[in-house]
Design an enzyme around this catalytic site. Sequence first.
Site, PDB file in Angstrom:
ATOM      1  N   ARG A  85       0.799  -0.965   0.049  1.00  0.00           N
ATOM      2  CA  ARG A  85      -0.049  -0.045   0.060  1.00  0.00           C
ATOM      3  C   ARG A  85       0.819   1.055  -0.170  1.00  0.00           C
ATOM      4  NH1 ARG A  85      -3.591  -2.659  -1.497  1.00  0.00           N
ATOM      5  NH2 ARG A  85      -5.915  -2.675  -0.718  1.00  0.00           N
ATOM      6  N   ASP A 142       4.121  -0.016  -7.352  1.00  0.00           N
ATOM      7  CA  ASP A 142       2.916  -0.392  -7.877  1.00  0.00           C
ATOM      8  C   ASP A 142       1.702   0.461  -7.106  1.00  0.00           C
ATOM      9  OD1 ASP A 142       1.117  -1.751  -9.661  1.00  0.00           O
ATOM     10  OD2 ASP A 142       0.554  -3.063  -8.013  1.00  0.00           O
ATOM     11  N   GLU A 199      -3.899   7.455  -4.631  1.00  0.00           N
ATOM     12  CA  GLU A 199      -4.209   7.119  -6.006  1.00  0.00           C
ATOM     13  C   GLU A 199      -5.285   7.509  -6.465  1.00  0.00           C
ATOM     14  OE1 GLU A 199      -4.019   2.624  -5.714  1.00  0.00           O
ATOM     15  OE2 GLU A 199      -1.876   2.814  -4.979  1.00  0.00           O
ATOM     16  N   HIS A 241      -0.935   0.238  -9.995  1.00  0.00           N
ATOM     17  CA  HIS A 241      -1.733  -0.375  -9.051  1.00  0.00           C
ATOM     18  C   HIS A 241      -2.467  -1.998  -9.685  1.00  0.00           C
ATOM     19  CE1 HIS A 241      -3.604  -0.598  -4.649  1.00  0.00           C
ATOM     20  NE2 HIS A 241      -3.379  -1.936  -5.235  1.00  0.00           N
TER      21      HIS A 241
END
Length: 330
Positions: A249, A273, A278, A296
């Site tokens: 995360r 990622d 986000e 992600h």
Amino acid sequence: MPTDTSASASRNTTAITGNAIVRVGPVNPTVAKALAEEFDSLILPAAGAERDTFLQVHADAIRIAVCSGKIGVDTELMSRLPNLEAVINFGVGYDATDFSQAAQRNIPISNTPEVLTDCVADTALGLYLSTLRSLCAAERFVRNGTWGKGENFPLATRASGKRVGILGLGRIGQAIATRLEAFGCEIHYHNRSQKPGVSYTFHGSAAELAAATDVLIVAAAGGPESANLVDGEVLSKVGTQGFLINIARGSVVDEAALVHALQNGLIAGAGLDVFAKEPTVPQALLALDNVVLLPHLGSGTHETRADMAAMTLDNLRSYLADGSLVTPIS
């Protein structure tokens, strides 16, 4: 005799109809279709006046919320659903949902573990290779015509045989470690507690793990307890020749500290990622060539998303049938 305070003991056993199920935020298309066609569920509007009006009408009737790992049932929303009985979460991560309040109110939460382990671990391995070997930068080098002009691409870093630290040795962390063993890597780890039966070298803190290894791979669960676990101090231990990979995360890494470390050569590079806010990615990261950026997509394969959708709906059907969840978060 002690009183049973479990969710099943206090569950309203009357039938749950469509207006008692609410979809929170966008969800997987298969799940969204089933919610609409099979369950005739409600859809929570975005925050604002429309949501306020919706909750005034429906809040008391809602007993189940279905959400994703990205947009969960947060503190404010959960507090406005007085009769909420269960949260059905699409995804292994559930840090977007107020787990503490759910526990206090005996509201069980389900997630979709195991089915996405392999794909997330594969993504971590891809980031590991791309970051150390500068594969994405090399691909751009070819596409923009630089190689065609006769220039040589800069040397990268060997990926095999590294000392790799896994921060969070859960299912995904262990799957990553297994893959890296095939590359002759020496595996170290830090976890909340030492794993029994694991031969990898344990370290008592994230900083100690970073100092002892060449690459730090973040696979820890998100949430308040792990927020900024990888801070400036840990990054300084990663070192100027070290790399950071994050498939967990964005909240686990202090993003501002990471940007500073990358801009100033305090670490050699990073593969990410996940990000703090986000889908917003800091402009500073976009400008750097020593970081690999992914949207992600850790579990983003047709096969895994189908398995996750099936598990999400299995949890919902199970709760409707008898008040149990197939994959509850303990």
